[in-house]
Design an enzyme around this catalytic site. Structure first.
Site, mmCIF file in Angstrom:
data_model
loop_
_atom_site.group_PDB
_atom_site.id
_atom_site.type_symbol
_atom_site.label_atom_id
_atom_site.label_comp_id
_atom_site.label_asym_id
_atom_site.label_seq_id
_atom_site.Cartn_x
_atom_site.Cartn_y
_atom_site.Cartn_z
ATOM 1 N N HIS A 153 53.538 71.302 27.967
ATOM 2 C CA HIS A 153 54.484 70.191 27.765
ATOM 3 C C HIS A 153 54.156 69.340 26.529
ATOM 4 O O HIS A 153 54.929 68.450 26.165
ATOM 5 C CB HIS A 153 54.526 69.274 28.990
ATOM 6 N N ASP A 157 55.656 79.472 34.078
ATOM 7 C CA ASP A 157 55.522 78.221 34.831
ATOM 8 C C ASP A 157 56.923 77.768 35.281
ATOM 9 O O ASP A 157 57.908 78.038 34.604
ATOM 10 C CB ASP A 157 54.898 77.151 33.923
ATOM 11 N N HIS A 161 58.186 74.941 35.274
ATOM 12 C CA HIS A 161 58.750 73.923 34.376
ATOM 13 C C HIS A 161 58.931 74.513 32.971
ATOM 14 O O HIS A 161 58.141 75.359 32.551
ATOM 15 C CB HIS A 161 57.812 72.711 34.294
ATOM 16 N N ASP A 189 53.438 77.437 39.772
ATOM 17 C CA ASP A 189 54.168 76.447 40.568
ATOM 18 C C ASP A 189 55.585 76.889 40.926
ATOM 19 O O ASP A 189 56.335 76.131 41.542
ATOM 20 C CB ASP A 189 54.175 75.070 39.880
HETATM 21 ZN ZN LIG Z 1 54.656 73.493 35.860
#
Ligand SMILES: [Zn+2]
Length: 309
Positions: free
Chosen positions: A125, A162, A164, A245
């Protein structure tokens, strides 16, 4: 050939405070499990000591200075609302970067065929000049730039599974034709980016947004498009932003993947990588917040790295 497992103990000093999902126990449970399994084909390796010029290829100098001066002498501080740091976070942060460098060098020197970096903080991120979502430096992006600058590769693929979107990695390589960034992620969701309209200047960004509730079969079907894109790119080296996740047990998101899906995803990446880059693959831990699911999913991920190396 062997699979590298790159880690050190410094992750234990990156204290994010009570109740934080990106906790010390994440890496402890992974490493203790691999120690217990004691697979002789796993080669344990420590992160490299890195110099700042390796980071400067990815992050702005001002940002690196800000990060270095932000680690508190005691207690906690933060780089953004989610990204908590403590005195020991400094070593953990630089070791996380050093792990992907050691893993790449190990593959290049034929110490091992491929590698998994079991480290924290995660990185995907964080962009050129901003920490976000538990991420302080973008480990995988630093690895990709290292492959390009040190080893003169022209085609590096990053696959981010992931749950996200890897917005930081996307930002860093948005205008870079040497890097193909492929991301599967829950969408719409944190951090808000990752639509299929975000394609990069050279059509080098490939987002596969998935709705909450996506199950194994739906995910693996969608993943075939990622593999086709990877195949077309003909990568010289593949990096994986390995977040776990998307598991159905994960408390932070709503995809419904099973433990064995991480074996399947990894196997498919390796099979495609074998065609173009002799299976040169380095993977690094991103998210994954249910400890049992994380332990079992990383095991299956590494099973595939061992089996198809
Ligand atoms: Zn994540």
């Amino acid at each position: 050939m062997k699979t590298g497992l790159v880690t050190s103990d410094s992750y234990k000093d990156h204290d994010t405070g009570p109740g934080h999902p990106e906790q010390i126990a994440r890496v402890s449970i992974i490493n203790e499990n691999f120690k217990k399994l004691n697979n002789k084909n796993i080669l344990w390796k420590r992160p490299s000591i890195i110099t700042e010029d390796i980071i400067k290829d990815t992050h702005d100098s001002n940002y690196i200075d800000l990060v270095k001066s932000s680690f508190p002498n005691k207690g906690f501080s933060s780089l953004d609302g989610d990204t908590i740091i403590s005195p020991g976070s400094k070593n953990a942060t630089f070791d996380a970067v050093g792990s992907i460098i050691a893993a790449i060098d190990g593959v290049q020197n034929k110490e091992f065929k491929n590698a998994f970096c079991s480290v924290r903080p995660p990185g995907h991120h964080c962009n050129q000049n901003k920490a976000a979502g538990f991420c302080i430096l973008n480990n995988v992006a630093i690895g990709a730039n290292y492959l390009i600058n040190k080893y003169k590769y022209n085609k590096v693929a990053i696959i981010d599974f992931d749950v996200h979107h890897g917005n930081g990695t996307q930002d860093i390589f948005y205008n870079n034709k040497n890097v193909l960034f492929i991301s599967t992620h829950q969408y719409p969701y944190y951090p808000g980016t990752g639509s299929e309209k975000e394609k990069g200047k050279f059509n080098n960004i490939y987002n596969i947004p998935l709705p909450a509730g996506t199950n194994s079969e739906e995910y693996l079907n969608a993943f075939e498009f990622a593999l086709k894109k990877l195949e077309k790119f003909q990568p010289e080296f593949v990096l994986i932003s390995a977040g776990f996740d998307g598991h159905k047990a994960d408390p932070l998101a709503q995809l419904k993947l099973n433990t064995n899906d991480y074996y399947e995803i990894t196997k498919r990446i390796l099979k495609t990588s074998k065609k173009f880059c002799n299976g040169k693959v380095v993977s690094i831990l991103e998210g994954g917040y249910d400890l049992e699911a994380l332990k079992d999913s990383t095991k299956r991920h590494v099973d595939a790295l061992l089996e198809f190396n």
